[in-house]
Design an enzyme around this catalytic site. Structure first.
Site, PDB file in Angstrom:
ATOM      1  N   LYS A 104       0.875  -1.179   0.000  1.00  0.00           N
ATOM      2  CA  LYS A 104       0.000   0.000   0.000  1.00  0.00           C
ATOM      3  C   LYS A 104       0.906   1.220   0.000  1.00  0.00           C
ATOM      4  CE  LYS A 104      -4.038   2.005   2.264  1.00  0.00           C
ATOM      5  NZ  LYS A 104      -3.713   3.322   1.840  1.00  0.00           N
ATOM      6  N   ARG A 125      -7.456  12.497  -6.883  1.00  0.00           N
ATOM      7  CA  ARG A 125      -8.629  11.769  -6.434  1.00  0.00           C
ATOM      8  C   ARG A 125      -9.767  12.714  -6.023  1.00  0.00           C
ATOM      9  NH1 ARG A 125     -10.839   9.928  -1.668  1.00  0.00           N
ATOM     10  NH2 ARG A 125     -11.748   7.868  -1.790  1.00  0.00           N
ATOM     11  N   LYS A 285      -6.431  -7.855  -2.973  1.00  0.00           N
ATOM     12  CA  LYS A 285      -7.588  -7.683  -3.863  1.00  0.00           C
ATOM     13  C   LYS A 285      -7.931  -9.033  -4.485  1.00  0.00           C
ATOM     14  CE  LYS A 285      -5.059  -4.088  -5.534  1.00  0.00           C
ATOM     15  NZ  LYS A 285      -4.652  -2.941  -6.332  1.00  0.00           N
TER      16      LYS A 285
HETATM   17  S1  IVH Z   1      -6.358  -0.430  -4.905  1.00  0.00           S
HETATM   18  C1  IVH Z   1     -11.145   0.857  -4.916  1.00  0.00           C
HETATM   19  N1  IVH Z   1      -3.820  -0.691  -4.439  1.00  0.00           N
HETATM   20  O1  IVH Z   1      -4.980   3.616  -0.954  1.00  0.00           O
HETATM   21  C2  IVH Z   1      -9.782   1.370  -4.613  1.00  0.00           C
HETATM   22  N2  IVH Z   1      -4.877   1.287  -3.639  1.00  0.00           N
HETATM   23  O2  IVH Z   1      -6.897   3.812   1.179  1.00  0.00           O
HETATM   24  C3  IVH Z   1      -8.741   0.500  -5.232  1.00  0.00           C
HETATM   25  N3  IVH Z   1      -3.360   2.836  -2.506  1.00  0.00           N
HETATM   26  O3  IVH Z   1      -7.297   5.550  -2.744  1.00  0.00           O
HETATM   27  C4  IVH Z   1      -7.434   0.923  -4.767  1.00  0.00           C
HETATM   28  N4  IVH Z   1      -1.546   1.633  -2.737  1.00  0.00           N
HETATM   29  O4  IVH Z   1      -4.878   5.682  -3.544  1.00  0.00           O
HETATM   30  C5  IVH Z   1      -4.895   0.089  -4.274  1.00  0.00           C
HETATM   31  N5  IVH Z   1      -1.573  -1.088  -4.129  1.00  0.00           N
HETATM   32  C6  IVH Z   1      -2.624  -0.298  -3.973  1.00  0.00           C
HETATM   33  C7  IVH Z   1      -2.551   0.950  -3.308  1.00  0.00           C
HETATM   34  C8  IVH Z   1      -3.704   1.711  -3.161  1.00  0.00           C
HETATM   35  C9  IVH Z   1      -2.050   2.765  -2.263  1.00  0.00           C
HETATM   36  C10 IVH Z   1      -4.220   3.958  -2.081  1.00  0.00           C
HETATM   37  C11 IVH Z   1      -5.210   4.397  -3.130  1.00  0.00           C
HETATM   38  C12 IVH Z   1      -6.548   4.421  -2.425  1.00  0.00           C
HETATM   39  C13 IVH Z   1      -6.143   4.396  -0.997  1.00  0.00           C
HETATM   40  C14 IVH Z   1      -7.229   3.799  -0.152  1.00  0.00           C
END
Ligand code: IVH
Length: 711
Positions: A104, A125, A285
């Protein structure tokens, strides 16, 4: 330099500007990349510092244009324990147990729009539905390709981060952490605004979305077909985009896959520091895209993803003093001033103590040693008191800018709980654990109310500094004063130029007409956020009705009923507390509301309760790609008396299915639910517009009043 050369330079600069516009803004280039590069190189040779060479791509300064996200940018559900991971796996998997695991990234989210393979727009965003145009800055990020190796239309989402090394070397003095700097650099209006250079950023992608072939450019290739997210990740790499990660966790049983996922969290906990940029957890995911569709979304996050966050970091420091601050709602909260301490890479000198009750509960004294915790981007807080501090606890401490912290240990004393407002000195009310300033004209409250109003209505020309200035000099004593500002008023402020002043006035002018829902949410009544404001406005319809409800708020019938409260609590999401908060909030702001209603045009909402028509009592679910945003279609359905739900069940009356509708359509067919396409729905809706004369013969079909006749 000869006149001819100067002329040539001028010509080259104009041509570069024109072709950039054609390429970036219109996506209709007249020359190829090599020809463009030739112009660029010649200008660089003749005039190496020409400003046109610094201008890249779209001419719009970052943030000056808002972008509606074609696909909303949602958040993620969060977890911190192994048990929560197990629970998530149990809830999400039926058969195939495969999860994509990615670090993340702790940066700033960015959405890139490629048209025919060219980067045409980049947006932050924002609130998830609408972000800011930051194309010019995104084009400067070195690993964002201006052109994909695929000629199609797609949206790529990812995170913009800054490497820790670059941050430490160039920016540690100007920003508290790389995340803030990444966000600042992305949103800066001008390249040299001193907020960090976008060319020091890195983009890592975590998602790609494709436009259905109907909406895509006619010459675009069809979107590729993917069954798994991990295939999208590999595709991204193949077209020139760096993905956030591609590790897949698999297992035959819930326990086996959970254990593979827990290993990932351990792996990243151990290797967190090996990465060049900061991460704050691991995102899991569900890999199977069709199963994701089945699980769907909540209003906040998808049900098929989970963000596991690293445990929060803690640190020990000394409480030096406690100050009290009055917020927008009048809550007076204690702010703890602590000796500087680094927690997860950030120097903390102020932390919140939440409310007066918390000060008493912790039994905290100024001069105590305290433990503080910082969770992600949340304000750090004191979680434990460790007794009296010693002078040596203050040794070797440094402020965020690197200067040394010089202060003597304060005499140990209980923080004084104020009886009057620190800003306006009016007597405070004790409301449970909270202290409250009830003076609506309290300058601290007015400043924050003005800021809240401006943010809610997207007037970014009025920021903290200007709001403070306006209130300090007495030009704004109450919210409606904003709309009485003149050019001369604004120009009388220090450091206010004509351009900014006219920008402020234009923004104010553009918000003179607004819907009741926006008005209600921008007022910032305690406990009434945008969602609730929308539901309330839809039920009540117009401001007059709402204000008459406020007037009748205490009326009780002989049978002991309060019709106003009963009407409000019938609204989805509204309970007694919200209802009271709304009525009380409006009652105390009555004169402000009346004043605003006089200045502004507050347009009525279509009240759901009185909207009735052909769709009365019927439930609808909307799926697939439609010609209008789903929200718009849902509103139209509601206006005709229908109800919109997000899931397909046997009880559903109709599914409105657009292009490439997936599992919802299959499910509806399986359950025998009637399916409508968009034009069928439109025909029925237009019947509603004519519903005064329920049977009209203005089309070849004889219209009758009920929906069932149309299916
Ligand atoms: S998937 C439906 N993958 O975390 C949202 N998000 O707390 C799908 N983020 O707004 C996001 N690393 O900006 C995804 N490997 C990652 C991520 C990630 C950072 C951020 C993203 C999101 C936020 C949510």
């Amino acid at each position: 330099m000869g006149g001819e050369t100067l002329e040539r330079i001028e010509h080259l600069a104009a041509e570069i500007a024109r072709h950039s516009h054609l390429y970036y803004n219109l996506a209709t280039p007249e020359i190829n990349d090599a020809e463009f590069d030739t112009l660029w190189d010649e200008l660089k040779r003749l005039s190496p510092n020409h400003p046109q060479l610094r201008r890249v791509g779209a001419e719009v300064p970052a943030g000056s244009v808002k972008v509606d996200h074609r696909f909303p940018m949602r958040s993620l559900d969060k977890a911190t324990t192994d048990k929560e991971i197990f629970h998530f796996v149990q809830e999400t998997t039926a058969e195939g147990r495969r999860f994509l695991a990615q670090p993340k990234l702790d940066g700033s989210a960015l959405s890139l729009e490629y048209r025919r393979g060219r980067l045409v727009r980049a947006a932050t965003r924002g609130n998830g539905e609408r972000g800011e145009d930051v194309t010019a800055n995104a084009l400067r990020i070195p690993n964002i390709p201006h052109r994909l190796t695929w000629d199609g239309d797609c949206h790529v989402r990812g995170e913009v981060v800054m490497s820790l090394d670059v941050f430490k070397e160039k920016y540690a003095d100007i920003a508290p952490n790389p995340r803030n700097l990444a966000a600042g650099s992305l949103r800066q209006k001008y390249v040299d605004s001193g907020k960090g250079d976008a060319s020091d950023l890195i983009f890592l992608a975590y998602d790609a979305r494709f436009i259905s072939s109907d909406d895509a450019h006619p010459d675009s290739p069809n979107p590729p077909h993917f069954e798994y997210d991990s295939e999208i990740v590999h595709w991204l790499r193949s077209v020139g985009i760096e993905p956030a990660g591609d590790f897949v966790c698999e297992g035959d049983t819930v326990s086996a896959v959970t254990s593979a996922m827990i290993s990932q969290t351990k792996y990243w906990t151990d290797n967190r520091d090996e990465l060049p940029w900061e991460i704050d957890g691991v995102v899991f995911k569900l890999d199977d895209l069709s199963k994701r569709e089945l699980l769907g979304m909540t209003a906040h996050h998808p049900r098929w993803a989970l963000a596991w966050k690293f445990p929060p970091e803690e640190a020990v420091t000394v409480l030096m003093d406690v100050d009290w601050q009055t917020g927008r709602t009048g809550a007076v909260t204690p702010v703890a001033r602590v000796a500087p301490v680094v927690v997860s890479g950030v120097t903390v000198e102020n932390t919140t103590l939440h409310n007066a009750g918390e000060v008493e509960r912790l039994g905290i004294h100024i001069g105590d040693k305290v433990r503080i915790v910082r969770r992600g981007d949340v304000i750090p807080k004191i979680i434990e008191v460790l007794g009296p501090a010693k002078s040596e606890d203050l040794v070797g401490r440094f402020h965020g800018d690197g200067s040394s912290f010089e202060a003597a240990l304060p005499t140990r004393s209980m923080p004084e709980i104020p009886s009057t407002c620190p800003e306006c000195e009016s007597l405070l009310e004790i409301d449970g654990a909270f202290l409250r300033c009830n003076n609506l004209d309290c300058p601290a409250r007015v400043i924050r109310t003005v800021l809240y109003w401006c943010r809610a209505l997207e007037m970014d020309g009025i920021g903290q500094k200007l709001a403070e200035q306006l209130c300090d000099v007495g030009l704004v004593r109450t919210l409606p004063d904003l709309y009485r500002l003149s050019m001369a008023d604004l120009l009388s402020l220090e450091r206010m130029g004509e351009k900014s002043a006219s920008n402020v006035l234009t923004q104010l002018e553009s918000t003179r007409s607004l819907m009741l829902s926006k008005f209600l949410s921008a007022l910032g009544l305690p406990g009434i956020g945008p969602e609730l404001a929308t539901s309330i406005a839809a039920e009540v319809g117009n401001l007059d009705t709402l204000m008459s409800m406020v007037e009748a708020k205490d009326d009780v019938t002989d049978m002991g009923h309060n019709p106003v409260i009963e009407r409000l609590v019938a609204i989805d999401g509204v309970g007694q507390t919200v209802a009271f908060s709304l009525l009380e909030g409006l009652a105390v702001r009555c004169s402000i509301v009346i004043d605003l209603a006089d200045i502004l045009e507050i347009t009525s909402e279509i009240p759901s309760s009185i909207s009735s028509g052909v769709l009365d009592g019927k439930t609808f679910c909307i799926t697939g790609t439609l010609s209008r945003p789903r929200k718009e279609i849902a509103l139209a359905i509601k206006a005709s008396g229908g109800k919109v739900v997000s899931t397909v069940s046997g009880k559903l009356d109709y599914l409105v299915a657009g292009e490439s509708a997936g599992s919802k359509l299959e499910k509806a067919k399986r359950l025998g639910v009637s399916v409508l396409n968009e034009s069928e729905l439109d025909v029925i809706m237009s019947n509603n517009e004519n519903s005064d004369s329920k049977t009209t013969a203005n089309s070849s079909i004889q219209r009758s009043g009920t929906l069932d006749d149309w299916i």
